[in-house]
Design an enzyme around this catalytic site. Structure first.
Site, PDB file in Angstrom:
ATOM      1  N   GLY A  23       0.835  -1.197   0.000  1.00  0.00           N
ATOM      2  CA  GLY A  23       0.000   0.000   0.000  1.00  0.00           C
ATOM      3  C   GLY A  23       0.865   1.239   0.000  1.00  0.00           C
ATOM      4  O   GLY A  23       2.039   1.199   0.397  1.00  0.00           O
ATOM      5  N   ARG A  24       0.276   2.343  -0.443  1.00  0.00           N
ATOM      6  CA  ARG A  24       1.035   3.593  -0.448  1.00  0.00           C
ATOM      7  C   ARG A  24       0.093   4.778  -0.385  1.00  0.00           C
ATOM      8  O   ARG A  24      -1.082   4.705  -0.723  1.00  0.00           O
ATOM      9  CB  ARG A  24       1.911   3.708  -1.690  1.00  0.00           C
ATOM     10  CG  ARG A  24       1.149   3.865  -2.998  1.00  0.00           C
ATOM     11  CD  ARG A  24       2.067   4.257  -4.140  1.00  0.00           C
ATOM     12  NE  ARG A  24       3.035   3.208  -4.454  1.00  0.00           N
ATOM     13  CZ  ARG A  24       4.061   3.387  -5.265  1.00  0.00           C
ATOM     14  NH1 ARG A  24       4.264   4.571  -5.825  1.00  0.00           N
ATOM     15  NH2 ARG A  24       4.869   2.378  -5.539  1.00  0.00           N
ATOM     16  N   GLY A  25       0.643   5.892   0.090  1.00  0.00           N
ATOM     17  CA  GLY A  25      -0.067   7.163   0.109  1.00  0.00           C
ATOM     18  C   GLY A  25       0.912   8.277  -0.135  1.00  0.00           C
ATOM     19  O   GLY A  25       2.086   8.037  -0.468  1.00  0.00           O
ATOM     20  N   GLY A  26       0.477   9.511   0.048  1.00  0.00           N
ATOM     21  CA  GLY A  26       1.339  10.647  -0.241  1.00  0.00           C
ATOM     22  C   GLY A  26       2.526  10.748   0.695  1.00  0.00           C
ATOM     23  O   GLY A  26       3.586  11.237   0.312  1.00  0.00           O
ATOM     24  N   MET A  27       2.363  10.287   1.944  1.00  0.00           N
ATOM     25  CA  MET A  27       3.424  10.454   2.933  1.00  0.00           C
ATOM     26  C   MET A  27       3.996   9.150   3.440  1.00  0.00           C
ATOM     27  O   MET A  27       4.883   9.149   4.287  1.00  0.00           O
ATOM     28  CB  MET A  27       2.899  11.251   4.131  1.00  0.00           C
ATOM     29  CG  MET A  27       2.507  12.674   3.795  1.00  0.00           C
ATOM     30  SD  MET A  27       2.141  13.625   5.292  1.00  0.00           S
ATOM     31  CE  MET A  27       0.740  12.725   5.944  1.00  0.00           C
ATOM     32  N   LYS A  45       4.765   0.301   8.169  1.00  0.00           N
ATOM     33  CA  LYS A  45       4.541   1.549   7.444  1.00  0.00           C
ATOM     34  C   LYS A  45       5.773   2.419   7.614  1.00  0.00           C
ATOM     35  O   LYS A  45       6.244   2.668   8.724  1.00  0.00           O
ATOM     36  CB  LYS A  45       3.297   2.260   7.977  1.00  0.00           C
ATOM     37  CG  LYS A  45       3.073   3.631   7.329  1.00  0.00           C
ATOM     38  CD  LYS A  45       1.673   4.172   7.594  1.00  0.00           C
ATOM     39  CE  LYS A  45       0.677   3.533   6.650  1.00  0.00           C
ATOM     40  NZ  LYS A  45      -0.626   4.252   6.621  1.00  0.00           N
ATOM     41  N   ASP A 139      -9.139  10.445   9.534  1.00  0.00           N
ATOM     42  CA  ASP A 139      -9.016  10.013   8.136  1.00  0.00           C
ATOM     43  C   ASP A 139      -9.763   8.701   7.928  1.00  0.00           C
ATOM     44  O   ASP A 139      -9.206   7.728   7.401  1.00  0.00           O
ATOM     45  CB  ASP A 139      -7.535   9.876   7.762  1.00  0.00           C
ATOM     46  CG  ASP A 139      -7.327   9.800   6.241  1.00  0.00           C
ATOM     47  OD1 ASP A 139      -8.268  10.145   5.492  1.00  0.00           O
ATOM     48  OD2 ASP A 139      -6.235   9.387   5.819  1.00  0.00           O
TER      49      ASP A 139
END
Length: 316
Positions: A23-27, A45, A139
């Site tokens: 998984g990935r996100g902006g930060m 993470k 969130d």
């Protein structure tokens, strides 16, 4: 924008060997990893290096990670360890076999109200437990709701809420943070987050209501062509109705999505209880299907060879 290095697979970070990205996100990016000390599979993470260089963020991360790790709840992903290593902040959690709610909705589309209520009851329990520890998630979205296999036919899903203790602001962190830092995903963000006002657990009631709307209809309560218009809608526009689920369900969603936090349900469990009651009322009020009684068709005329028997008149 903060970025996470993409070449971490195979690296060892604080006793965890990163195996593959999940998984990935902006930060941040999330990896399936092996705990080299205990020989178990975990999720790790890794946050962007820029965040580790921010003293304010690092203090808040360490503080909230400790709070998140202290919450023992069946629907919150357990946190094993959090800290700083190799110049990055990391958090090690239980690896959950399953998929997130985002993948489930993308595959199956809108869900029935009873299944929606069954899933979000577990999410609401997790959120209220966090609020009891003065921790606001901020969130709540389908990507942070993990769906694992349940125990039996009456409990077909076991739900985990994840992503605590990373970029959120605790209710008790006034010494570590300044009001005005925006955290959240635009489709599910509460008006007070957009306006930079202080938040409490009712911020998560709003986010959960956005998720419920999408689970029931296949779309979030606000859809706009650009981000600014979407933020404006959260601040000013009424939500789209959950077509097909009855006025009582719409009333519950409208209250949970109120612009003023004080007008919302005071807890996530209260919101879900109202949703269940509204769904039950809608089923009771639904009219029974109309039975149409039709006359049987007349018998066909006799074949020509049988005319001497039946005669030229109609059959009876």
């Amino acid at each position: 924008m903060s970025t996470v290095p993409s070449d971490l697979i195979g690296r060892r970070i604080a006793g965890y060997r990163l195996e593959r990205e999940i998984g990935r996100g902006g930060m941040a990016r999330v990896y399936r990893a092996e705990d080299l000390r205990l020989g178990r599979t975990v999720a790790v993470k890794i946050l962007a290096p820029e965040l580790a260089r921010n003293d304010l963020f690092r203090k808040r991360f360490e503080h909230e990670s400790r709070i998140a790790a202290s919450i023992d709840h069946p629907h919150i992903v357990p946190v094993f360890e959090a800290g700083e290593a190799e110049g990055v902040l990391f958090i090690a959690m239980r690896f959950v076999h399953g998929r997130d709610l985002r993948a489930l909705l993308d595959r199956e589309g809108p869900l029935p109200l009873d299944r929606t209520a069954r899933i979000v009851t577990q999410v609401a329990s997790a959120l209220d437990a966090a609020h009891a520890h003065n921790l606001v998630h901020r969130d709540v979205k389908p990507g942070n709701i993990l769906v694992a296999e349940g125990t039996d036919s009456e409990h077909p899903e076991h739900i985990y809420l994840t992503d605590f203790g990373l970029t959120k602001k605790s209710l008790s962190l006034t010494g570590f943070t300044t009001v005005g830092q925006f955290v959240g995903t635009l489709d599910y963000v509460a008006p007070e987050q957009i306006a930079g006002r202080p938040v409490d657990g009712r911020c998560d009631v709003y986010g959960l209501a956005c998720v419920v709307h999408e689970m029931l209809t296949g779309r979030p309560p606000f859809e706009r062509d650009d981000d600014m218009a979407l933020l404006w809608a959260h601040l000013n526009d009424p939500p789209e109705p959950a077509v097909g689920h009855g006025a009582a369900v719409d009333e519950v969603l409208v209250r949970a999505l109120a612009k003023d936090p004080q007008a919302r349900y005071p807890s996530c469990a209260g919101f879900v209880a109202a949703l269940r009651t509204a769904g039950l009322a809608a089923r009771v009020a639904a009219p029974a299907p109309t039975q149409v009684v039709t006359e049987p068709p007349p018998p066909p005329p006799p074949p020509a060879w049988a005319a001497p028997v039946y005669g030229p008149g109609p059959r009876v």
